[in-house]
Design an enzyme around this catalytic site. Structure first.
Site, PDB file in Angstrom:
ATOM      1  N   HIS A 112       0.685  -1.172   0.183  1.00 49.60           N
ATOM      2  CA  HIS A 112       0.116   0.021  -0.115  1.00 49.60           C
ATOM      3  C   HIS A 112       0.762   1.417   0.131  1.00 49.60           C
ATOM      4  CE1 HIS A 112      -3.611  -2.353   0.697  1.00 49.60           C
ATOM      5  NE2 HIS A 112      -3.348  -2.617   1.868  1.00 49.60           N
ATOM      6  N   GLY A 113       1.956   1.108   0.340  1.00 47.43           N
ATOM      7  CA  GLY A 113       2.746   2.169   0.609  1.00 47.43           C
ATOM      8  C   GLY A 113       2.977   3.130  -0.761  1.00 47.43           C
TER       9      GLY A 113
END
Length: 369
Positions: free
Chosen positions: A132-133
């Site tokens: 998700h970063g």
């Protein structure tokens, strides 16, 4: 081909996001202990993950964000401005003692894994998979995006056909954003519909780089095998990949508290076994997973599968002790079932394949062909 390599670190043994965070549980350290107890992990096939330096992280992440992350770890506090701009110091992405070093070690492991398979091979780094970063912002428990950094390393080493497969319960929004429109990276993500981050819809293709399949609640093993046979395997093989990066998040199994899917760990192991020999290079990462027993059992079985080890019906006494020492503050941890201690393999969860899933698979099959 060389025997598979396992990348780990002792930093995960003592580091925690905080007692109330879903990632308060031990995960990678338990997998290491369990695989060692079974005799599957030795000094010959284990590598220590380096902590990635800022310069390496700048391949994807902006220098100002990395500096803010390091500063937050040093000060153990963030300003309101930093919290707003970088999503650091939030409930999802809290300030904690190793908030730079821990994700940077996971990123270092994935980068190292990509380097180790430069000339072929299999590497497993269960601490990876933080999909998700974003380039300039933490997102969804992910301070860094190690799958992106691993794929960029493979590209830098001259590869131009990479398939990223993601079977985490949550959509790989950070990876998709990073490779939108790519002709060198194909992304295939299977994830729960109407679940955070609410992206990865069936018709969204990231500039023809992604095949997204949101699935309904209570996804069973037989439905997953249909997905594997009709989407994941043909979608991977048709790209003729030089390398596969598999994100093997453990939160799609029935016992996980942060999803409503119902797979047994057999589904993940079949995916690993099926993808293992399609490309000359395979990097397998972890990802989500918030039940300490299901994560440890699933990810240890991934390592056995990569090595062609037959998963035993019963664990040895030392391995059972590793699982017996786990605790979990959630209700399910108060009186865990015996099989969570005694065996790796779940009971298969067979079921009907829903008509809506068949239709979605046909839609994606038409795109592949």
């Amino acid at each position: 081909m060389h025997a598979p390599l396992f990348i780990g670190s002792e930093i995960y043994r003592s580091s925690t996001y905080g007692s109330k965070h879903p990632l308060a549980i031990p995960r990678v350290s338990t997998v290491i202990d369990l695989c060692r107890a079974q005799g599957w992990l030795t000094t010959s096939n284990y590598r220590v993950s380096p902590c990635a330096k800022p310069a390496a992280l700048h391949a994807f992440h902006t220098p100002d964000y990395i500096a803010a992350l390091q500063r937050a770890e040093r000060d153990q506090a963030v300003s309101d401005e930093t919290r707003e701009k970088y999503a650091l110091g939030t409930l999802s992405n809290p300030v904690f003692a190793e908030m730079y070093r821990r994700p940077a070690t996971a990123a270092g492991g994935s980068i190292l894994g990509a380097e180790l398979i430069r000339d072929g091979g299999i590497v497993y780094s269960p601490a990876g998979g933080t999909h998700h970063g974003l380039a300039n912002r933490a997102n969804g428990f992910c301070y860094l995006n190690d799958p992106v950094l691993a794929i960029l390393t493979l590209l830098k080493n001259g590869l131009d056909r990479i398939v990223y497969v993601d079977i985490d319960a949550h959509h790989s929004d950070g990876v998709e954003a990073a490779f939108h429109g790519s002709t060198k990276v194909r992304m295939i993500s299977v994830h729960e519909a109407r679940r955070w981050p609410f992206s990865g819809t069936l018709t969204y293709d990231a500039g023809e780089a992604a095949f997204n399949l949101p699935v309904g609640r209570n996804l069973n093993d037989d439905e997953f095998y249909a997905i594997l046979d009709q989407l994941i395997l043909p979608g991977t093989a048709s790209f003729n990949p030089q390398a596969i990066v598999l994100q093997c998040g453990a939160d799609a199994v029935a016992e996980d508290p942060l999803s409503r899917l119902a797979l047994s760990n057999n589904a993940h192991w079949r995916a690993v076994a099926s993808l293992r020999d399609i490309a000359p290079r395979l990097l397998v990462l972890g990802g989500g997973g918030y039940n300490p027993w299901s994560v440890a059992r699933l990810w240890s079985g991934v390592w056995a599968t990569l090595n062609g080890i037959e998963i035993p019906d019963a664990l040895n006494s030392k391995a059972q002790s590793v699982l017996g020492d786990l605790t979990w503050s959630r209700a399910a941890g108060k009186c865990p079932p015996r099989y969570w201690f005694e065996t790796l393999r779940d009971t298969p969860n067979h079921g009907e394949i829903r008509p809506e899933l068949r239709a979605d698979l046909q839609h994606l099959a038409d795109r592949i062909s």
